[in-house]
Design a protein around this motif. Structure first.
Motif, PDB file in Angstrom:
ATOM      1  N   GLU A  25       0.837  -1.191   0.000  1.00 43.61           N
ATOM      2  CA  GLU A  25       0.000   0.000   0.000  1.00 43.61           C
ATOM      3  C   GLU A  25       0.876   1.246   0.000  1.00 43.61           C
ATOM      4  O   GLU A  25       1.801   1.367   0.799  1.00 43.61           O
ATOM      5  CB  GLU A  25      -0.902  -0.003   1.235  1.00 43.61           C
ATOM      6  N   HIS A  26       0.607   2.157  -0.922  1.00 39.61           N
ATOM      7  CA  HIS A  26       1.393   3.382  -0.993  1.00 39.61           C
ATOM      8  C   HIS A  26       1.097   4.262   0.216  1.00 39.61           C
ATOM      9  O   HIS A  26      -0.027   4.280   0.733  1.00 39.61           O
ATOM     10  CB  HIS A  26       1.047   4.132  -2.284  1.00 39.61           C
ATOM     11  N   TRP A  27       2.113   5.016   0.666  1.00 37.83           N
ATOM     12  CA  TRP A  27       1.918   5.861   1.853  1.00 37.83           C
ATOM     13  C   TRP A  27       0.785   6.863   1.647  1.00 37.83           C
ATOM     14  O   TRP A  27       0.066   7.203   2.586  1.00 37.83           O
ATOM     15  CB  TRP A  27       3.208   6.603   2.203  1.00 37.83           C
ATOM     16  N   ALA A  28       0.622   7.351   0.413  1.00 38.50           N
ATOM     17  CA  ALA A  28      -0.453   8.309   0.151  1.00 38.50           C
ATOM     18  C   ALA A  28      -1.823   7.654   0.281  1.00 38.50           C
ATOM     19  O   ALA A  28      -2.797   8.295   0.687  1.00 38.50           O
ATOM     20  CB  ALA A  28      -0.290   8.916  -1.238  1.00 38.50           C
ATOM     21  N   GLY A  29      -1.899   6.357  -0.052  1.00 35.52           N
ATOM     22  CA  GLY A  29      -3.151   5.646   0.128  1.00 35.52           C
ATOM     23  C   GLY A  29      -3.516   5.539   1.596  1.00 35.52           C
ATOM     24  O   GLY A  29      -4.658   5.776   1.994  1.00 35.52           O
ATOM     25  N   LEU A  30      -2.522   5.199   2.418  1.00 40.46           N
ATOM     26  CA  LEU A  30      -2.756   5.088   3.853  1.00 40.46           C
ATOM     27  C   LEU A  30      -3.033   6.439   4.493  1.00 40.46           C
ATOM     28  O   LEU A  30      -3.845   6.553   5.411  1.00 40.46           O
ATOM     29  CB  LEU A  30      -1.534   4.446   4.527  1.00 40.46           C
ATOM     30  N   LEU A  31      -2.356   7.477   3.997  1.00 43.60           N
ATOM     31  CA  LEU A  31      -2.459   8.787   4.625  1.00 43.60           C
ATOM     32  C   LEU A  31      -3.786   9.481   4.332  1.00 43.60           C
ATOM     33  O   LEU A  31      -4.428  10.034   5.238  1.00 43.60           O
ATOM     34  CB  LEU A  31      -1.300   9.676   4.173  1.00 43.60           C
ATOM     35  N   TYR A  32      -4.215   9.447   3.051  1.00 40.89           N
ATOM     36  CA  TYR A  32      -5.427  10.198   2.721  1.00 40.89           C
ATOM     37  C   TYR A  32      -6.292   9.588   1.623  1.00 40.89           C
ATOM     38  O   TYR A  32      -7.508   9.744   1.640  1.00 40.89           O
ATOM     39  CB  TYR A  32      -5.074  11.640   2.318  1.00 40.89           C
ATOM     40  N   THR A  55      -9.841   0.000 -13.771  1.00 41.94           N
ATOM     41  CA  THR A  55      -8.388  -0.120 -13.914  1.00 41.94           C
ATOM     42  C   THR A  55      -7.928   0.445 -15.249  1.00 41.94           C
ATOM     43  O   THR A  55      -6.861   1.071 -15.338  1.00 41.94           O
ATOM     44  CB  THR A  55      -7.959  -1.595 -13.801  1.00 41.94           C
ATOM     45  N   GLY A  56      -8.733   0.236 -16.287  1.00 41.40           N
ATOM     46  CA  GLY A  56      -8.402   0.819 -17.588  1.00 41.40           C
ATOM     47  C   GLY A  56      -8.344   2.335 -17.523  1.00 41.40           C
ATOM     48  O   GLY A  56      -7.460   2.962 -18.125  1.00 41.40           O
ATOM     49  N   LEU A  57      -9.286   2.942 -16.800  1.00 40.21           N
ATOM     50  CA  LEU A  57      -9.254   4.390 -16.602  1.00 40.21           C
ATOM     51  C   LEU A  57      -8.008   4.811 -15.830  1.00 40.21           C
ATOM     52  O   LEU A  57      -7.396   5.839 -16.121  1.00 40.21           O
ATOM     53  CB  LEU A  57     -10.505   4.846 -15.859  1.00 40.21           C
ATOM     54  N   MET A  58      -7.624   4.010 -14.840  1.00 42.69           N
ATOM     55  CA  MET A  58      -6.407   4.283 -14.087  1.00 42.69           C
ATOM     56  C   MET A  58      -5.197   4.337 -15.023  1.00 42.69           C
ATOM     57  O   MET A  58      -4.365   5.252 -14.942  1.00 42.69           O
ATOM     58  CB  MET A  58      -6.198   3.197 -13.028  1.00 42.69           C
ATOM     59  N   ILE A  59      -5.095   3.353 -15.897  1.00 43.66           N
ATOM     60  CA  ILE A  59      -3.981   3.311 -16.848  1.00 43.66           C
ATOM     61  C   ILE A  59      -4.003   4.541 -17.746  1.00 43.66           C
ATOM     62  O   ILE A  59      -2.959   5.167 -18.004  1.00 43.66           O
ATOM     63  CB  ILE A  59      -4.046   2.026 -17.699  1.00 43.66           C
ATOM     64  N   LEU A  60      -5.192   4.925 -18.215  1.00 43.29           N
ATOM     65  CA  LEU A  60      -5.323   6.084 -19.089  1.00 43.29           C
ATOM     66  C   LEU A  60      -4.833   7.353 -18.401  1.00 43.29           C
ATOM     67  O   LEU A  60      -4.085   8.146 -18.992  1.00 43.29           O
ATOM     68  CB  LEU A  60      -6.784   6.242 -19.512  1.00 43.29           C
ATOM     69  N   PHE A  61      -5.229   7.555 -17.153  1.00 40.88           N
ATOM     70  CA  PHE A  61      -4.805   8.759 -16.437  1.00 40.88           C
ATOM     71  C   PHE A  61      -3.303   8.745 -16.175  1.00 40.88           C
ATOM     72  O   PHE A  61      -2.657   9.797 -16.190  1.00 40.88           O
ATOM     73  CB  PHE A  61      -5.586   8.896 -15.126  1.00 40.88           C
ATOM     74  N   GLY A  62      -2.733   7.566 -15.934  1.00 45.36           N
ATOM     75  CA  GLY A  62      -1.289   7.479 -15.765  1.00 45.36           C
ATOM     76  C   GLY A  62      -0.542   7.867 -17.021  1.00 45.36           C
ATOM     77  O   GLY A  62       0.454   8.605 -16.966  1.00 45.36           O
ATOM     78  N   LEU A  63      -1.016   7.395 -18.171  1.00 41.77           N
ATOM     79  CA  LEU A  63      -0.388   7.749 -19.447  1.00 41.77           C
ATOM     80  C   LEU A  63      -0.573   9.232 -19.761  1.00 41.77           C
ATOM     81  O   LEU A  63       0.350   9.890 -20.254  1.00 41.77           O
ATOM     82  CB  LEU A  63      -0.980   6.886 -20.566  1.00 41.77           C
ATOM     83  N   LEU A  64      -1.765   9.761 -19.468  1.00 40.77           N
ATOM     84  CA  LEU A  64      -2.013  11.183 -19.694  1.00 40.77           C
ATOM     85  C   LEU A  64      -1.090  12.049 -18.839  1.00 40.77           C
ATOM     86  O   LEU A  64      -0.601  13.092 -19.301  1.00 40.77           O
ATOM     87  CB  LEU A  64      -3.471  11.519 -19.383  1.00 40.77           C
ATOM     88  N   ALA A  65      -0.825  11.603 -17.612  1.00 39.92           N
ATOM     89  CA  ALA A  65       0.074  12.354 -16.740  1.00 39.92           C
ATOM     90  C   ALA A  65       1.461  12.465 -17.354  1.00 39.92           C
ATOM     91  O   ALA A  65       2.090  13.532 -17.327  1.00 39.92           O
ATOM     92  CB  ALA A  65       0.154  11.681 -15.367  1.00 39.92           C
ATOM     93  N   VAL A  84      -1.899  12.361 -11.701  1.00 42.49           N
ATOM     94  CA  VAL A  84      -1.341  11.252 -10.922  1.00 42.49           C
ATOM     95  C   VAL A  84      -2.195  10.987  -9.685  1.00 42.49           C
ATOM     96  O   VAL A  84      -2.397   9.836  -9.285  1.00 42.49           O
ATOM     97  CB  VAL A  84       0.120  11.534 -10.528  1.00 42.49           C
ATOM     98  N   GLN A  85      -2.728  12.048  -9.085  1.00 41.60           N
ATOM     99  CA  GLN A  85      -3.610  11.859  -7.934  1.00 41.60           C
ATOM    100  C   GLN A  85      -4.890  11.120  -8.341  1.00 41.60           C
ATOM    101  O   GLN A  85      -5.378  10.257  -7.598  1.00 41.60           O
ATOM    102  CB  GLN A  85      -3.951  13.206  -7.297  1.00 41.60           C
ATOM    103  N   VAL A  86      -5.420  11.435  -9.517  1.00 37.55           N
ATOM    104  CA  VAL A  86      -6.594  10.713 -10.025  1.00 37.55           C
ATOM    105  C   VAL A  86      -6.223   9.258 -10.302  1.00 37.55           C
ATOM    106  O   VAL A  86      -6.999   8.331 -10.010  1.00 37.55           O
ATOM    107  CB  VAL A  86      -7.153  11.390 -11.288  1.00 37.55           C
ATOM    108  N   TYR A  87      -5.053   9.059 -10.875  1.00 35.22           N
ATOM    109  CA  TYR A  87      -4.525   7.708 -11.125  1.00 35.22           C
ATOM    110  C   TYR A  87      -4.463   6.908  -9.828  1.00 35.22           C
ATOM    111  O   TYR A  87      -4.900   5.750  -9.759  1.00 35.22           O
ATOM    112  CB  TYR A  87      -3.150   7.840 -11.778  1.00 35.22           C
ATOM    113  N   LEU A  88      -3.939   7.523  -8.772  1.00 31.47           N
ATOM    114  CA  LEU A  88      -3.852   6.849  -7.480  1.00 31.47           C
ATOM    115  C   LEU A  88      -5.242   6.571  -6.903  1.00 31.47           C
ATOM    116  O   LEU A  88      -5.489   5.502  -6.323  1.00 31.47           O
ATOM    117  CB  LEU A  88      -3.040   7.694  -6.497  1.00 31.47           C
ATOM    118  N   LEU A  89      -6.153   7.522  -7.068  1.00 27.14           N
ATOM    119  CA  LEU A  89      -7.527   7.352  -6.591  1.00 27.14           C
ATOM    120  C   LEU A  89      -8.190   6.145  -7.258  1.00 27.14           C
ATOM    121  O   LEU A  89      -8.806   5.303  -6.597  1.00 27.14           O
ATOM    122  CB  LEU A  89      -8.318   8.620  -6.877  1.00 27.14           C
TER     123      LEU A  89
END
Length: 255
Positions: A25-32, A55-65, A84-89
Motif C-alpha cells: 500500500e502506498h503511503w499516500a493511500g494510507l495517509l489520505y 483499472t483501464g481508466l487508471m492506466i489512461l490517467f497514468g499515461l495522460l500524466a 497522478v492523484q486521479v490515477y492513485l484514486l
C-alpha cells in the motif's frame, strides 16, 4: 436503485487486511487516498462500470500524466501531478469495487500491475522530454533510461513469483522478503529502505518533485532543476536496479 451505504461498502471494500498492509500500500493511500476512494467507489457501485474498466481508466490517467508532464511550463507540471492523484484514486477504487461486487480476477491483478508499469515509465519519459531544450537530446535519452530501469525493477519483483510458481511454490510472503541469508545485507537493506531514495522514480513522488523543479525553474529561469531531477532519476533507477536484484538473490524469497 439506492445501492450500499458508505459504511456498508467500507466493511467489504476496505477490509482490515487491506488497510493494515504496508509493503503493498502506498503511503499516500494510507495517509489520505483511502479516505477519499471509498466515496468514489460508492458512486461507481451505482453505475455499470466494472472493476477492470476502472483499472483501464487508471492506466489512461497514468499515461495522460506522462504526456502532460512532457509539456513545458509550471501549469503542465501541476496538471501532471493532479492526473497522478486521479490515477492513485482509481488505483484504490478498482480493487475496492472488485471486492464489493465479488468480481476479483487474475485479469484485474494483471491489469493493475501493467498500469503501474505504464504510469511510471510514462512519467519518466515525459520528464526527459520536459528537460530537453531541443528534441531529442541526452535528457530525452536519460528519461527513457530511467523508465527502462523503473520497469525492470518492477519486473525483478514480479519474476520472483514467476520463478516460485514454476518451481511449484506459493507466492513469496512479506516476511520472506525481509529475511536475508547475511545479517550485513539485511542491515544494508534496512538502511536503504530508510533513505527512501528509490521513491524518486515512483509516480506520486516523481510528480510532486517535478512540480517543485518546475517552480524552481520558473523563478530562476531555464530548466536547471528539471534537468537535475532527470539525471537523478536515471542514476537512482540504475543503482536501484542493481541493488534490488542483489536484495532478492540474498533474501529467502527464492528459497
Amino acid at each position: 436503485m439506492s445501492g450500499p451505504s458508505v459504511a456498508e461498502l467500507r466493511v467489504v471494500a476496505q477490509p482490515q487486511t487491506t488497510m493494515d498492509r504496508r509493503s503493498g500500500e502506498h503511503w499516500a493511500g494510507l495517509l489520505y487516498m483511502r479516505r477519499i476512494s471509498v466515496y468514489v467507489t460508492w458512486a461507481l457501485a451505482k453505475t455499470p462500470i466494472t472493476p477492470n474498466q476502472t483499472t483501464g481508466l487508471m492506466i489512461l490517467f497514468g499515461l495522460l500524466a506522462g504526456a502532460v508532464l512532457a509539456l513545458p511550463g509550471l501549469w503542465a507540471a501541476l496538471g501532471a501531478a493532479l492526473l497522478v492523484q486521479v490515477y492513485l484514486l482509481l488505483d484504490c477504487s478498482d480493487g475496492e469495487l472488485a471486492r464489493w461486487t465479488g468480481r476479483t480476477s487474475i485479469t484485474g491483478v494483471y491489469l493493475d500491475r501493467v498500469g503501474h508499469y505504464f504510469a511510471e515509465a510514462a512519467l519518466l519519459i515525459g520528464l526527459g522530454f520536459r528537460a530537453s531544450a531541443t528534441l531529442p537530446d541526452w535528457y530525452t535519452v536519460l528519461g527513457f533510461a530511467a523508465a527502462l530501469g523503473a520497469i525492470l525493477i518492477k519486473a525483478e519483483t514480479d519474476l520472483v513469483d514467476v520463478a516460485r510458481a514454476r518451481s511449484g511454490l506459493v507466492a513469496a510472503t512479506e516476511t520472506s522478503a525481509g529475511q536475508f541469508r547475511s545479517r550485513g545485507l539485511g542491515l544494508a537493506r534496512k538502511a536503504a529502505a530508510a533513505l527512501r531514495f528509490h521513491r524518486i522514480v515512483q509516480a506520486v513522488e516523481l510528480s510532486l518533485l517535478a512540480v517543485l523543479a518546475a517552480v524552481w525553474d520558473a523563478l530562476a529561469g531555464g530548466l536547471a532543476a528539471t534537468r537535475v531531477l532527470t539525471v537523478a532519476c536515471a542514476v537512482v533507477a540504475v543503482v536501484q536496479l542493481v541493488l534490488h536484484l542483489v536484495s532478492i538473490l540474498a533474501s529467502r524469497r527464492l528459497a
